[in-house]
Design an enzyme around this catalytic site. Structure first.
Site, mmCIF file in Angstrom:
data_model
loop_
_atom_site.group_PDB
_atom_site.id
_atom_site.type_symbol
_atom_site.label_atom_id
_atom_site.label_comp_id
_atom_site.label_asym_id
_atom_site.label_seq_id
_atom_site.Cartn_x
_atom_site.Cartn_y
_atom_site.Cartn_z
ATOM 1 N N MET A 151 8.254 21.556 -1.491
ATOM 2 C CA MET A 151 8.369 20.084 -1.499
ATOM 3 C C MET A 151 7.007 19.393 -1.474
ATOM 4 S SD MET A 151 11.443 19.630 1.284
ATOM 5 C CE MET A 151 10.897 20.885 2.415
ATOM 6 N N LYS B 79 21.422 14.800 -3.323
ATOM 7 C CA LYS B 79 20.688 14.251 -2.173
ATOM 8 C C LYS B 79 19.222 14.232 -2.580
ATOM 9 C CE LYS B 79 20.978 16.598 1.747
ATOM 10 N NZ LYS B 79 19.775 16.850 2.511
ATOM 11 N N ASP C 161 24.648 21.046 -3.859
ATOM 12 C CA ASP C 161 23.683 19.979 -4.109
ATOM 13 C C ASP C 161 22.785 20.268 -5.294
ATOM 14 O OD1 ASP C 161 21.909 21.769 -2.939
ATOM 15 O OD2 ASP C 161 22.155 20.846 -0.964
#
Ligand code: SAH
Length: 504
Positions: free
Chosen positions: A173, A58, A36
């Site tokens: 994040m 993603k 990914d």
């Protein structure tokens, strides 16, 4: 293993050589690699030729359908006894949603192994010098997500507890929520002046850091255009000793350097640039095409043991030669008692990989100089010499050796074929001042490059041109270009050293 097998592998924080030895090993076994966004595509160099490679982007906010699709893909690809590697950024078990993938493959009866990786929140410490733990001010570290699972009713994050945390807080994040995170901590009693640092693109040549007190960290990031993927560090640690950083002090740190050889050569050269902190940008200009199907080569091979000297002038020649040997079911024993000469350490190193230790490796960079040195080293009178080299090599070496009394056979075992491909992206980067250096390591590179990119694009912009030696420089000049630097030592390392010198 007819059920198939899935390895869930941590790719490490970014830089391709920070994957574990086990990770690289299983990549080399995989029939299929599913990777990914955060896994560095450069890792695919560990893949075996012919592996099925699937990129699954993603993005933030992706729905569970996408995760379901990945799960289905894992099962489908592992069926029929195949080995699948699921490559994930950092460590697969840190904010990696790996549990969902494991549940799915287990249910399908597929066995698995998890290979750990260096998580971004750990690598950030080594690559900035910000010590997450320190016996003076931080005896504990906590990893927190800055973005909780969507649709979750209650937050798992206890902000009042976190605001009092007496150690280092590391957020993953969190960039989309940075102001919210800082606000929550301050609202719950953390001092506005608590040191904070945000580090983006950790371990990449594009790594950047912003530091500010907690109340101002969001503004600081916006001002410096620092965005995801980033690690946020909050606590005394964020203010630690700057002198412990080493990565951003590397000689070519952050320099965007275009490499213009063939794809294999570019990959090797890129490693050297990365080791010096630079950002290699690959632009393949030619392809090495083997000529070992020729009758001339096959005949030379049958007479191999009759030669006194066999000469390799490049690493490409060595690779092509041994590939051909392997296909013919032969090995290094064909050399018999012939002596072997190699131009340059790299050529000699490549020979060593195939079990041949060269008898003569002069440190020279042109074939003319090589010929002179070989004649100084040994008498070639009435000796048989075989040159295995590129089709476009000059005749100078042959003439020199013949003058020295040798019977010379010159066999072309490969040639460089110009590769044309889409180049708009690179022209655009040059126009936008996003490239620091164009490097050229041979006349073929120069020809290949200017066949696709107009020399005007280079002339009218700030990009600098580096050449490996006089022959390449002349070729560049014939396109009306100014060569900014030429390597003193005509090797790839010499080329990088010359570039480094311009920054001293
Ligand atoms: N499993 C990964 C984390 C996945 S969550 C790991 O162990 O590192 C994705 C978050 O990881 C990003 O939002 C960012 O906070 C962090 N991250 C991953 N790679 C990073 C990098 N090279 N530089 C900065 N942050 C990174």
């Amino acid at each position: 293993m007819s059920k198939g097998f899935v390895y869930l592998v941590g790719a490490g924080p970014g830089r391709a050589d920070l994957i574990t030895v086990r990770g690289a090993e299983v990549l080399g076994k995989a029939d299929c690699i599913i990777y990914d966004k955060l896994a560095n595509p450069a890792l695919l160099r560990y893949a075996r030729a012919g592996a099925d490679i699937i990129h699954v982007p993603k993005r933030i906010g992706s729905t569970s359908v996408t995760q379901k699709q990945i799960n289905r893909l894992l099962i489908e690809k592992a069926s029929g006894g195949r080995i699948v590697v699921r490559l994930k950024g950092g460590d697969p078990c840190i904010f990696g949603r790996i549990a969902e993938e494991i549940a799915a493959i287990s249910e399908a009866g597929i066995d698995f192994e998890i290979v750990p990786g260096i998580t971004a929140g750990i690598a950030v410490s080594s690559y900035t010098g910000i010590m997450l733990t320190d016996r003076q001010y931080s005896s504990q570290v906590v990893f927190v997500t800055g973005r909780e699972a969507e649709g979750k009713k209650e937050s798992n994050i206890d902000w009042s507890l976190l605001a009092k945390y007496p150690g280092t807080i590391v957020f993953y994040m969190g960039m989309g929520n940075l102001d919210f995170i800082a606000g929550k901590l301050i609202e719950n009693g953390m001092s506005e002046n608590t040191p904070a640092a945000v580090v983006t693109e950790v371990t990449f040549p594009t790594q950047e850091m912003a530091k500010a007190p907690l109340s101002r960290i969001g503004d600081e990031c916006r001002q410096n255009k620092i965005g995801p993927p980033a690690i946020i560090i909050i606590g005394e640690a964020a203010d630690s000793d700057k002198s412990l950083g080493w990565f951003t002090k590397l000689p070519l740190f952050g320099k965007n350097i275009v490499v213009t050889r063939d794809s294999v050569g570019n990959a090797d050269f890129a490693q050297e640039i990365i080791a010096r902190g630079g950002n290699p940008i690959s632009f393949d200009t030619f392809k090495i095409v083997s000529l070992t199907d020729s009758n001339e080569f096959l005949r030379a091979l049958t007479e191999f043991a009759d030669y006194d000297w066999i000469v390799f002038t490049s690493g490409n020649g060595v690779t092509v030669f041994f590939e051909a040997l392997g296909k013919l079911g032969k090995d290094a024993r064909v050399f018999g008692s012939a002596k072997v000469a190699a131009i340059g350490d790299r050529t000699a190193e490549r020979l060593l990989r195939f079990g041949i230790k060269a008898d003569f490796v002069p440190n020279v960079f042109t074939s003319g100089e090589f010929g002179k040195q070989l004649l100084n080293f040994t008498s070639l009178r009435d000796k048989k010499v075989l040159l295995l080299r590129s089709q476009i090599a000059s005749n100078e070496l042959v003439e020199l050796l013949q003058k020295g009394g040798a019977a010379v056979k010159d066999v072309a075992i490969y040639t460089a074929v110009t590769q044309k491909h889409d180049s708009d992206w690179l022209s655009e980067k040059i126009d936008n001042d996003e490239i620091d250096w164009l490097t050229f390591a041979s006349p073929s590179s120069v020809e290949g490059f200017f066949e696709t990119i107009g020399s005007e694009t280079v002339r009218k912009n700030n990009v600098k041109v580096a050449s490996i030696g006089p022959v390449t420089s002349r070729q560049l000049e014939s396109h009306g270009l100014l060569v900014d630097i030429e390597a003193d030592e005509h090797t790839l390392i010499g080329l990088l050293e010359a570039i480094e010198k311009t920054y001293k």
